[in-house]
Design a protein around this motif. Structure first.
Motif, PDB file in Angstrom:
ATOM      1  N   ASP A  57       0.866  -1.183   0.000  1.00 18.82           N
ATOM      2  CA  ASP A  57       0.000   0.000   0.000  1.00 18.82           C
ATOM      3  C   ASP A  57       0.901   1.230   0.000  1.00 18.82           C
ATOM      4  OD1 ASP A  57      -1.702   2.137   0.559  1.00 18.82           O
ATOM      5  OD2 ASP A  57      -3.023   0.924   1.821  1.00 18.82           O
ATOM      6  N   ILE A  58       1.150   1.769  -1.172  1.00 17.39           N
ATOM      7  CA  ILE A  58       2.102   2.862  -1.310  1.00 17.39           C
ATOM      8  C   ILE A  58       1.615   4.137  -0.622  1.00 17.39           C
ATOM      9  CG2 ILE A  58       1.259   3.646  -3.549  1.00 17.39           C
ATOM     10  CD1 ILE A  58       4.198   4.136  -4.330  1.00 17.39           C
ATOM     11  N   GLU A  59       0.306   4.324  -0.569  1.00 18.33           N
ATOM     12  CA  GLU A  59      -0.222   5.526   0.080  1.00 18.33           C
ATOM     13  C   GLU A  59       0.051   5.499   1.582  1.00 18.33           C
ATOM     14  OE1 GLU A  59      -1.290   8.179  -1.472  1.00 18.33           O
ATOM     15  OE2 GLU A  59      -0.838   7.089  -3.328  1.00 18.33           O
ATOM     16  N   GLN A  60      -0.063   4.339   2.208  1.00 18.07           N
ATOM     17  CA  GLN A  60       0.265   4.225   3.622  1.00 18.07           C
ATOM     18  C   GLN A  60       1.763   4.409   3.850  1.00 18.07           C
ATOM     19  OE1 GLN A  60      -1.965   3.909   6.307  1.00 18.07           O
ATOM     20  NE2 GLN A  60      -3.320   4.471   4.606  1.00 18.07           N
ATOM     21  N   MET A  61       2.568   3.940   2.928  1.00 20.21           N
ATOM     22  CA  MET A  61       4.017   4.122   3.028  1.00 20.21           C
ATOM     23  C   MET A  61       4.383   5.598   2.932  1.00 20.21           C
ATOM     24  SD  MET A  61       5.216   0.891   0.650  1.00 20.21           S
ATOM     25  CE  MET A  61       6.979   1.156   0.812  1.00 20.21           C
ATOM     26  N   LYS A  62       3.704   6.325   2.060  1.00 19.85           N
ATOM     27  CA  LYS A  62       3.945   7.767   1.926  1.00 19.85           C
ATOM     28  C   LYS A  62       3.621   8.492   3.228  1.00 19.85           C
ATOM     29  CE  LYS A  62       3.099   8.197  -3.066  1.00 19.85           C
ATOM     30  NZ  LYS A  62       2.203   8.777  -4.110  1.00 19.85           N
ATOM     31  N   LYS A  63       2.497   8.132   3.843  1.00 18.33           N
ATOM     32  CA  LYS A  63       2.093   8.762   5.101  1.00 18.33           C
ATOM     33  C   LYS A  63       3.115   8.464   6.210  1.00 18.33           C
ATOM     34  CE  LYS A  63      -2.886   8.597   4.157  1.00 18.33           C
ATOM     35  NZ  LYS A  63      -4.188   7.993   4.558  1.00 18.33           N
ATOM     36  N   ALA A  64       3.562   7.214   6.256  1.00 20.15           N
ATOM     37  CA  ALA A  64       4.528   6.822   7.280  1.00 20.15           C
ATOM     38  C   ALA A  64       5.861   7.547   7.108  1.00 20.15           C
ATOM     39  CB  ALA A  64       4.738   5.317   7.240  1.00 20.15           C
ATOM     40  N   ALA A  65       6.265   7.768   5.864  1.00 20.35           N
ATOM     41  CA  ALA A  65       7.560   8.393   5.581  1.00 20.35           C
ATOM     42  C   ALA A  65       7.655   9.796   6.172  1.00 20.35           C
ATOM     43  CB  ALA A  65       7.801   8.437   4.077  1.00 20.35           C
ATOM     44  N   ARG A  66       6.542  10.495   6.254  1.00 24.12           N
ATOM     45  CA  ARG A  66       6.553  11.880   6.739  1.00 24.12           C
ATOM     46  C   ARG A  66       7.004  11.982   8.191  1.00 24.12           C
ATOM     47  NH1 ARG A  66       0.531  12.680   4.357  1.00 24.12           N
ATOM     48  NH2 ARG A  66       1.044  12.632   2.123  1.00 24.12           N
ATOM     49  N   TYR A  67       6.765  10.942   8.971  1.00 27.27           N
ATOM     50  CA  TYR A  67       7.119  10.987  10.386  1.00 27.27           C
ATOM     51  C   TYR A  67       8.627  10.981  10.623  1.00 27.27           C
ATOM     52  CZ  TYR A  67       2.191   9.950  11.440  1.00 27.27           C
ATOM     53  OH  TYR A  67       0.830   9.992  11.541  1.00 27.27           O
ATOM     54  N   PHE A  68       9.386  10.533   9.648  1.00 26.77           N
ATOM     55  CA  PHE A  68      10.835  10.461   9.809  1.00 26.77           C
ATOM     56  C   PHE A  68      11.505  11.816   9.601  1.00 26.77           C
ATOM     57  CE2 PHE A  68       9.704   6.072   8.749  1.00 26.77           C
ATOM     58  CZ  PHE A  68      10.433   5.371   9.701  1.00 26.77           C
ATOM     59  N   ILE A  69      10.839  12.729   8.931  1.00 28.63           N
ATOM     60  CA  ILE A  69      11.439  14.014   8.592  1.00 28.63           C
ATOM     61  C   ILE A  69      11.638  14.857   9.851  1.00 28.63           C
ATOM     62  CG2 ILE A  69      11.124  16.158   7.281  1.00 28.63           C
ATOM     63  CD1 ILE A  69       9.468  14.512   5.268  1.00 28.63           C
ATOM     64  N   GLY A  70      12.789  15.495   9.945  1.00 28.62           N
ATOM     65  CA  GLY A  70      13.132  16.315  11.098  1.00 28.62           C
ATOM     66  C   GLY A  70      14.253  15.696  11.908  1.00 28.62           C
ATOM     67  N   GLU A  71      14.569  16.309  13.026  1.00 30.30           N
ATOM     68  CA  GLU A  71      15.636  15.814  13.901  1.00 30.30           C
ATOM     69  C   GLU A  71      15.053  14.877  14.947  1.00 30.30           C
ATOM     70  OE1 GLU A  71      19.274  18.196  15.344  1.00 30.30           O
ATOM     71  OE2 GLU A  71      17.911  18.211  17.078  1.00 30.30           O
ATOM     72  N   HIS A  72      15.592  13.658  15.001  1.00 27.21           N
ATOM     73  CA  HIS A  72      15.121  12.651  15.944  1.00 27.21           C
ATOM     74  C   HIS A  72      16.307  11.822  16.431  1.00 27.21           C
ATOM     75  CE1 HIS A  72      11.013  13.389  14.510  1.00 27.21           C
ATOM     76  NE2 HIS A  72      11.464  13.237  13.277  1.00 27.21           N
ATOM     77  N   ASP A  73      16.089  11.126  17.525  1.00 26.36           N
ATOM     78  CA  ASP A  73      17.022  10.089  17.947  1.00 26.36           C
ATOM     79  C   ASP A  73      16.604   8.813  17.227  1.00 26.36           C
ATOM     80  OD1 ASP A  73      18.454   8.049  19.218  1.00 26.36           O
ATOM     81  OD2 ASP A  73      18.463   9.117  21.139  1.00 26.36           O
ATOM     82  N   PHE A  74      17.460   8.333  16.320  1.00 25.65           N
ATOM     83  CA  PHE A  74      17.121   7.192  15.479  1.00 25.65           C
ATOM     84  C   PHE A  74      17.727   5.887  15.998  1.00 25.65           C
ATOM     85  CE2 PHE A  74      16.247  10.624  12.440  1.00 25.65           C
ATOM     86  CZ  PHE A  74      15.041  10.192  11.903  1.00 25.65           C
ATOM     87  N   ALA A  75      17.852   5.751  17.307  1.00 30.72           N
ATOM     88  CA  ALA A  75      18.428   4.532  17.887  1.00 30.72           C
ATOM     89  C   ALA A  75      17.647   3.283  17.487  1.00 30.72           C
ATOM     90  CB  ALA A  75      18.473   4.650  19.409  1.00 30.72           C
ATOM     91  N   ALA A  76      16.347   3.414  17.261  1.00 34.70           N
ATOM     92  CA  ALA A  76      15.522   2.268  16.854  1.00 34.70           C
ATOM     93  C   ALA A  76      15.791   1.846  15.418  1.00 34.70           C
ATOM     94  CB  ALA A  76      14.039   2.603  17.022  1.00 34.70           C
ATOM     95  N   PHE A  77      16.628   2.611  14.709  1.00 30.01           N
ATOM     96  CA  PHE A  77      16.900   2.335  13.300  1.00 30.01           C
ATOM     97  C   PHE A  77      18.401   2.190  13.046  1.00 30.01           C
ATOM     98  CE2 PHE A  77      12.870   4.412  13.745  1.00 30.01           C
ATOM     99  CZ  PHE A  77      12.031   3.679  12.927  1.00 30.01           C
ATOM    100  N   GLN A  78      19.106   1.715  14.055  1.00 29.60           N
ATOM    101  CA  GLN A  78      20.538   1.453  13.927  1.00 29.60           C
ATOM    102  C   GLN A  78      20.814  -0.018  14.177  1.00 29.60           C
ATOM    103  OE1 GLN A  78      24.622   3.405  15.587  1.00 29.60           O
ATOM    104  NE2 GLN A  78      23.194   2.748  17.169  1.00 29.60           N
ATOM    105  N   ALA A  79      21.574  -0.641  13.283  1.00 29.63           N
ATOM    106  CA  ALA A  79      21.960  -2.038  13.454  1.00 29.63           C
ATOM    107  C   ALA A  79      23.077  -2.141  14.478  1.00 29.63           C
ATOM    108  CB  ALA A  79      22.412  -2.626  12.126  1.00 29.63           C
ATOM    109  N   THR A  80      23.200  -3.300  15.098  1.00 30.95           N
ATOM    110  CA  THR A  80      24.300  -3.523  16.027  1.00 30.95           C
ATOM    111  C   THR A  80      25.619  -3.449  15.275  1.00 30.95           C
ATOM    112  OG1 THR A  80      24.120  -5.912  15.681  1.00 30.95           O
ATOM    113  CG2 THR A  80      22.928  -4.986  17.550  1.00 30.95           C
ATOM    114  N   GLY A  81      26.625  -2.927  15.938  1.00 27.14           N
ATOM    115  CA  GLY A  81      27.929  -2.780  15.304  1.00 27.14           C
ATOM    116  C   GLY A  81      28.269  -1.343  14.989  1.00 27.14           C
ATOM    117  N   GLY A  82      27.277  -0.454  15.032  1.00 30.17           N
ATOM    118  CA  GLY A  82      27.542   0.952  14.784  1.00 30.17           C
ATOM    119  C   GLY A  82      28.248   1.581  15.971  1.00 30.17           C
ATOM    120  N   GLN A  83      29.240   2.418  15.708  1.00 29.50           N
ATOM    121  CA  GLN A  83      29.997   3.068  16.772  1.00 29.50           C
ATOM    122  C   GLN A  83      29.928   4.575  16.565  1.00 29.50           C
ATOM    123  OE1 GLN A  83      33.897   1.299  16.558  1.00 29.50           O
ATOM    124  NE2 GLN A  83      33.250  -0.573  17.579  1.00 29.50           N
TER     125      GLN A  83
END
Length: 245
Positions: free
Chosen positions: A136-162
Motif C-alpha cells: 500500500d504505497i499511500e500508507q508508506m507515503k504517510k509513514a515516511a513523513r514521520y521520519f522528517i526532522g531531527e530525531h534520535d534514530f536509535a531504533a533504526f541502527q543495526a548492532t555494530g555501529g559506533q
C-alpha cells in the motif's frame, strides 16, 4: 601535493563493500590500484561513505593526493581506462587542501528500490529488493513523513555501529512508484547510522504490508527500541545517490 576529488558510480554486486579489507575485493581497493597504476606511485583513496556488501552508488565521493601534473578534469578519463566496467569515475577535479571527502560533508542522499511483483525480476535481482505482497504505497507515503526532522534514530541502527550520538536530521523522504512494479524511497539527511536507511526501508515495507500502521511510526522512533522497527531490508536495493558539501 595536489588534492583530486572524484565522483564514483559503481554496481556493488561483485564487491565486498567500499572499504579495503583483507582477502576480499572492494571498490576502494580497485580504485586505488587503478590510480596507482596510472601514476606509477602508491596512492591512498579516501572515500566519503563506507557502503556495505552489495550496495550501489551513483555519487560516491573520494579524494587522493598526487604530484602528477595531469589536469584535474582529465583524471576521470585516464582512470576509467584501468577500471572494470562496473566502476566508473564520473567526474574529477582539483580541489583545495581544506577539502576532505568524508569530513567536509553536510549531508547525503540515498535511494532504496523495491520491486513489488508476484515474481522476482531476473534483470533487477541484484539491484532491487523483491517484495511479493502488494504494498500500500499511500500508507508508506504517510509513514515516511514521520521520519522528517531531527530525531534520535536509535531504533533504526543495526548492532555494530559506533557513534557518539544517534540523533540525526532527515531533510526529506519521499515514496513514489509503482510504474513497472518499482517503488522508490528517497531520503536525504545530515548523516545516517549503520544500516539506518535499510531499516527505515524495511519498516516502510512492513507498513505497506499492513504489519505496522503508519500511526505507529512516531512511537517507534520515540521508543528507541530496535526490536520495534522493521527488518533490515536487503543491501542490493540501496543506492548512495549524492553527497552534499
Amino acid at each position: 601535493m595536489r588534492k583530486i576529488k572524484i565522483i564514483i558510480e559503481y554496481d556493488g554486486t561483485n564487491y565486498h563493500g567500499w572499504q579495503v579489507q583483507k582477502n576480499a575485493k572492494t571498490v576502494q581497493e580497485t580504485v586505488q590500484k587503478a590510480i596507482s597504476k596510472l601514476l606509477g606511485e602508491g596512492v591512498g583513496v579516501t572515500g566519503c561513505s563506507r557502503t556495505d556488501v552489495g550496495v550501489h552508488a551513483y555519487g560516491q565521493v573520494a579524494h587522493f593526493l598526487t604530484d602528477s601534473q595531469i589536469p584535474g578534469d582529465k583524471f576521470s578519463y585516464a582512470i576509467n581506462n584501468l577500471l572494470p566496467d562496473d566502476i566508473v569515475i564520473k567526474h574529477s577535479e582539483e580541489v583545495s587542501e581544506e577539502f576532505h571527502a568524508r569530513y567536509s560533508t553536510k549531508g547525503k542522499k540515498y535511494r532504496y528500490l523495491i520491486y513489488n511483483a508476484p515474481h522476482p525480476s531476473a534483470i533487477m535481482r541484484n539491484r532491487s529488493c523483491h517484495v511479493r505482497p502488494v504494498l500500500d504505497i499511500e500508507q508508506m507515503k504517510k509513514a515516511a513523513r514521520y521520519f522528517i526532522g531531527e530525531h534520535d534514530f536509535a531504533a533504526f541502527q543495526a548492532t555494530g555501529g559506533q557513534v557518539r550520538s544517534t540523533v540525526r536530521e532527515i531533510y526529506s523522504m519521499e515514496v513514489s512508484g509503482k510504474e513497472d512494479n518499482m517503488i522508490y524511497i528517497e531520503v536525504s539527511g545530515n548523516g545516517f547510522l549503520y544500516n539506518m536507511v535499510r531499516i527505515i526501508a524495511g519498516t516502510l515495507i512492513y507498513v505497506g504490508m499492513g504489519k505496522l500502521q503508519e500511526s505507529e511510526i512516531p512511537g517507534i522512533i520515540a521508543g528507541l527500541d530496535r526490536t520495534k522497527s522493521g527488518k533490515t531490508a536487503p543491501a542490493q536495493g540501496l543506492y548512495l545517490m549524492e553527497i552534499y558539501y
